[in-house]
Design a protein around this motif. Structure first.
Motif, PDB file in Angstrom:
ATOM      1  N   MET A  41       1.169  -0.820  -0.105  1.00  0.00           N
ATOM      2  CA  MET A  41       0.353  -0.161   0.451  1.00  0.00           C
ATOM      3  C   MET A  41       1.239   1.368  -0.331  1.00  0.00           C
ATOM      4  SD  MET A  41      -3.184  -0.445   1.118  1.00  0.00           S
ATOM      5  CE  MET A  41      -4.650  -1.474   1.181  1.00  0.00           C
ATOM      6  N   VAL A  42       1.791   0.856   1.132  1.00  0.00           N
ATOM      7  CA  VAL A  42       2.631   2.382   0.824  1.00  0.00           C
ATOM      8  C   VAL A  42       3.536   2.385  -0.710  1.00  0.00           C
ATOM      9  CG1 VAL A  42       4.864   3.345   1.933  1.00  0.00           C
ATOM     10  CG2 VAL A  42       3.554   2.103   3.304  1.00  0.00           C
ATOM     11  N   ALA A  43       3.707   1.599  -1.625  1.00  0.00           N
ATOM     12  CA  ALA A  43       4.418   1.730  -2.143  1.00  0.00           C
ATOM     13  C   ALA A  43       3.762   2.385  -3.440  1.00  0.00           C
ATOM     14  CB  ALA A  43       4.817   0.417  -2.223  1.00  0.00           C
ATOM     15  N   GLY A  44       2.487   1.396  -3.279  1.00  0.00           N
ATOM     16  CA  GLY A  44       1.527   1.927  -4.532  1.00  0.00           C
ATOM     17  C   GLY A  44       0.748   3.070  -4.705  1.00  0.00           C
ATOM     18  N   PHE A  45       0.484   4.002  -3.536  1.00  0.00           N
ATOM     19  CA  PHE A  45       0.104   5.790  -2.965  1.00  0.00           C
ATOM     20  C   PHE A  45       1.352   6.700  -3.358  1.00  0.00           C
ATOM     21  CE2 PHE A  45      -3.864   5.399  -0.260  1.00  0.00           C
ATOM     22  CZ  PHE A  45      -4.378   3.844  -0.758  1.00  0.00           C
ATOM     23  N   LEU A  46       2.415   6.247  -2.634  1.00  0.00           N
ATOM     24  CA  LEU A  46       3.411   7.111  -2.817  1.00  0.00           C
ATOM     25  C   LEU A  46       4.632   7.358  -4.328  1.00  0.00           C
ATOM     26  CD1 LEU A  46       4.649   6.845   1.052  1.00  0.00           C
ATOM     27  CD2 LEU A  46       3.006   8.322  -0.059  1.00  0.00           C
ATOM     28  N   PHE A  47       4.645   5.771  -4.599  1.00  0.00           N
ATOM     29  CA  PHE A  47       4.872   5.903  -6.104  1.00  0.00           C
ATOM     30  C   PHE A  47       4.171   6.203  -7.543  1.00  0.00           C
ATOM     31  CE2 PHE A  47       8.041   4.889  -1.995  1.00  0.00           C
ATOM     32  CZ  PHE A  47       8.595   5.332  -1.913  1.00  0.00           C
ATOM     33  N   PRO A  48       4.722   6.804  -7.963  1.00  0.00           N
ATOM     34  CA  PRO A  48       3.865   6.864  -9.396  1.00  0.00           C
ATOM     35  C   PRO A  48       4.037   6.092  -9.933  1.00  0.00           C
ATOM     36  CG  PRO A  48       4.486   8.880  -9.092  1.00  0.00           C
ATOM     37  CD  PRO A  48       5.351   8.601  -7.723  1.00  0.00           C
ATOM     38  N   VAL A  49       5.906   5.620 -10.514  1.00  0.00           N
ATOM     39  CA  VAL A  49       6.606   4.597 -10.820  1.00  0.00           C
ATOM     40  C   VAL A  49       6.991   3.538 -11.036  1.00  0.00           C
ATOM     41  CG1 VAL A  49       6.388   6.393 -13.271  1.00  0.00           C
ATOM     42  CG2 VAL A  49       8.090   5.937 -11.644  1.00  0.00           C
ATOM     43  N   ALA A  50       6.864   2.465 -11.284  1.00  0.00           N
ATOM     44  CA  ALA A  50       8.215   1.457 -10.074  1.00  0.00           C
ATOM     45  C   ALA A  50       7.778   0.859  -9.531  1.00  0.00           C
ATOM     46  CB  ALA A  50       9.653   1.725 -10.363  1.00  0.00           C
ATOM     47  N   GLN A  51       6.237   0.310  -9.466  1.00  0.00           N
ATOM     48  CA  GLN A  51       5.801   0.634  -7.445  1.00  0.00           C
ATOM     49  C   GLN A  51       5.690  -0.450  -7.421  1.00  0.00           C
ATOM     50  OE1 GLN A  51       1.496   0.545  -8.823  1.00  0.00           O
ATOM     51  NE2 GLN A  51       1.651   3.198  -7.765  1.00  0.00           N
ATOM     52  N   THR A  73       0.214  -3.880  -4.416  1.00  0.00           N
ATOM     53  CA  THR A  73       0.469  -2.152  -5.347  1.00  0.00           C
ATOM     54  C   THR A  73      -0.960  -1.737  -6.501  1.00  0.00           C
ATOM     55  OG1 THR A  73       1.959  -3.041  -6.924  1.00  0.00           O
ATOM     56  CG2 THR A  73       2.982  -2.782  -4.677  1.00  0.00           C
ATOM     57  N   PHE A  74      -1.456  -3.216  -6.768  1.00  0.00           N
ATOM     58  CA  PHE A  74      -1.970  -2.604  -7.814  1.00  0.00           C
ATOM     59  C   PHE A  74      -3.694  -2.701  -7.426  1.00  0.00           C
ATOM     60  CE2 PHE A  74       0.609  -6.328  -9.884  1.00  0.00           C
ATOM     61  CZ  PHE A  74       0.526  -5.093 -10.863  1.00  0.00           C
ATOM     62  N   ILE A  75      -3.739  -1.870  -5.659  1.00  0.00           N
ATOM     63  CA  ILE A  75      -4.641  -0.895  -5.431  1.00  0.00           C
ATOM     64  C   ILE A  75      -4.771   0.782  -5.907  1.00  0.00           C
ATOM     65  CG2 ILE A  75      -4.042  -0.188  -3.877  1.00  0.00           C
ATOM     66  CD1 ILE A  75      -5.997  -0.755  -2.370  1.00  0.00           C
ATOM     67  N   THR A  76      -3.504   0.309  -6.091  1.00  0.00           N
ATOM     68  CA  THR A  76      -3.808   2.327  -7.210  1.00  0.00           C
ATOM     69  C   THR A  76      -4.014   1.725  -8.799  1.00  0.00           C
ATOM     70  OG1 THR A  76      -1.439   2.480  -7.493  1.00  0.00           O
ATOM     71  CG2 THR A  76      -2.757   3.508  -5.943  1.00  0.00           C
ATOM     72  N   ASN A  77      -4.319   1.743  -8.900  1.00  0.00           N
ATOM     73  CA  ASN A  77      -4.697   2.240 -11.111  1.00  0.00           C
ATOM     74  C   ASN A  77      -4.904   3.314 -11.409  1.00  0.00           C
ATOM     75  OD1 ASN A  77      -7.487   1.371 -11.030  1.00  0.00           O
ATOM     76  ND2 ASN A  77      -7.087  -0.324  -9.522  1.00  0.00           N
ATOM     77  N   PRO A  78      -5.396   2.797 -12.698  1.00  0.00           N
ATOM     78  CA  PRO A  78      -5.604   4.295 -13.557  1.00  0.00           C
ATOM     79  C   PRO A  78      -7.260   4.629 -13.023  1.00  0.00           C
ATOM     80  CG  PRO A  78      -4.169   2.991 -15.263  1.00  0.00           C
ATOM     81  CD  PRO A  78      -4.614   2.264 -13.917  1.00  0.00           C
ATOM     82  N   PHE A  79      -8.092   2.891 -12.970  1.00  0.00           N
ATOM     83  CA  PHE A  79      -9.213   4.080 -11.995  1.00  0.00           C
ATOM     84  C   PHE A  79      -9.862   4.097 -11.205  1.00  0.00           C
ATOM     85  CE2 PHE A  79      -9.294  -0.427 -15.338  1.00  0.00           C
ATOM     86  CZ  PHE A  79     -10.388   1.041 -16.207  1.00  0.00           C
ATOM     87  N   THR A  80      -8.486   4.156  -9.909  1.00  0.00           N
ATOM     88  CA  THR A  80      -8.647   3.947  -7.958  1.00  0.00           C
ATOM     89  C   THR A  80      -8.113   5.212  -8.134  1.00  0.00           C
ATOM     90  OG1 THR A  80      -6.745   2.522  -7.992  1.00  0.00           O
ATOM     91  CG2 THR A  80      -9.290   2.018  -7.792  1.00  0.00           C
ATOM     92  N   THR A  81      -6.680   5.769  -8.572  1.00  0.00           N
ATOM     93  CA  THR A  81      -5.935   6.170  -8.382  1.00  0.00           C
ATOM     94  C   THR A  81      -6.684   8.724  -8.654  1.00  0.00           C
ATOM     95  OG1 THR A  81      -3.789   5.836  -9.593  1.00  0.00           O
ATOM     96  CG2 THR A  81      -3.923   8.189  -9.112  1.00  0.00           C
TER      97      THR A  81
END
Length: 172
Positions: A41-51, A73-81
């Motif tokens: 979650m931390v990597a997915g939320f805070l880093f937009p690339v290379a999550q 990290t896939f919790i953040t994707n083009p639909f949820t971001t």
């Protein structure tokens, strides 16, 4: 998802393979899975690339499950971001007591072209940076803690269910 064997044979990973391929980082257990969820979650939320790569690197010192960290990290994707960024901004604006409107340009101006819309969105984001940054950090911390707690609770309930079935199976 790459297999453990394909990663071991990768020439780029060979110098650190002894650390990355440690069996404890690839086993699913009650301690490593919640850590992997939180770090993902931390990597997915805070880093937009290379999550995924960042989550896997975070998993090493914290002894978290690498596949779980990478998949979370896939919790953040083009639909949820966009939704998560808006929520982060609203949290930050609330914490900083900023009463600026969330949308600064009319819809007709924003809809003239996708390039102009993206440029306008980045300009808006830059002007709202402090509120967005604070909100993103708070949202990341809350989601990571919640993810850790829910995955630990889910693991505990799953094990309790297995024990209950095992106990009932022996007495029937």
């Amino acid at each position: 998802m790459p297999t453990r064997e394909s990663m071991e044979s990768n020439r780029l990973l060979r110098p650190v393979a002894h650390r990355v391929m440690e069996p404890g980082l690839w086993r699913f257990n009650r301690r490593s899975v919640p850590r992997g969820v939180a770090l993902g979650m931390v990597a997915g939320f805070l880093f937009p690339v290379a999550q995924i790569a960042i989550a896997a690197l975070f998993a090493l010192p914290f002894r978290a499950n690498v596949p779980v960290a990478a998949l979370t990290t896939f919790i953040t994707n083009p639909f949820t971001t966009p939704f998560l960024w808006f929520v982060a901004y609203r949290i930050g604006a609330w914490m900083l007591r900023s009463d600026a409107p969330a949308i600064t340009q009319p819809v007709t101006e924003a809809a003239t072209g996708w390039l102009q819309w993206i440029t306008g969105a980045f300009h808006w984001l830059w002007s709202k940076g402090p509120a967005f940054g604070l909100g993103l950090i708070v949202l990341t911390a809350v989601c990571a803690l919640l993810g850790y707690a829910l995955s630990a609770l889910g693991w505990r309930l799953w094990i309790a269910r297995k024990w209950r079935h095992r106990h009932n199976g022996n007495h029937i």
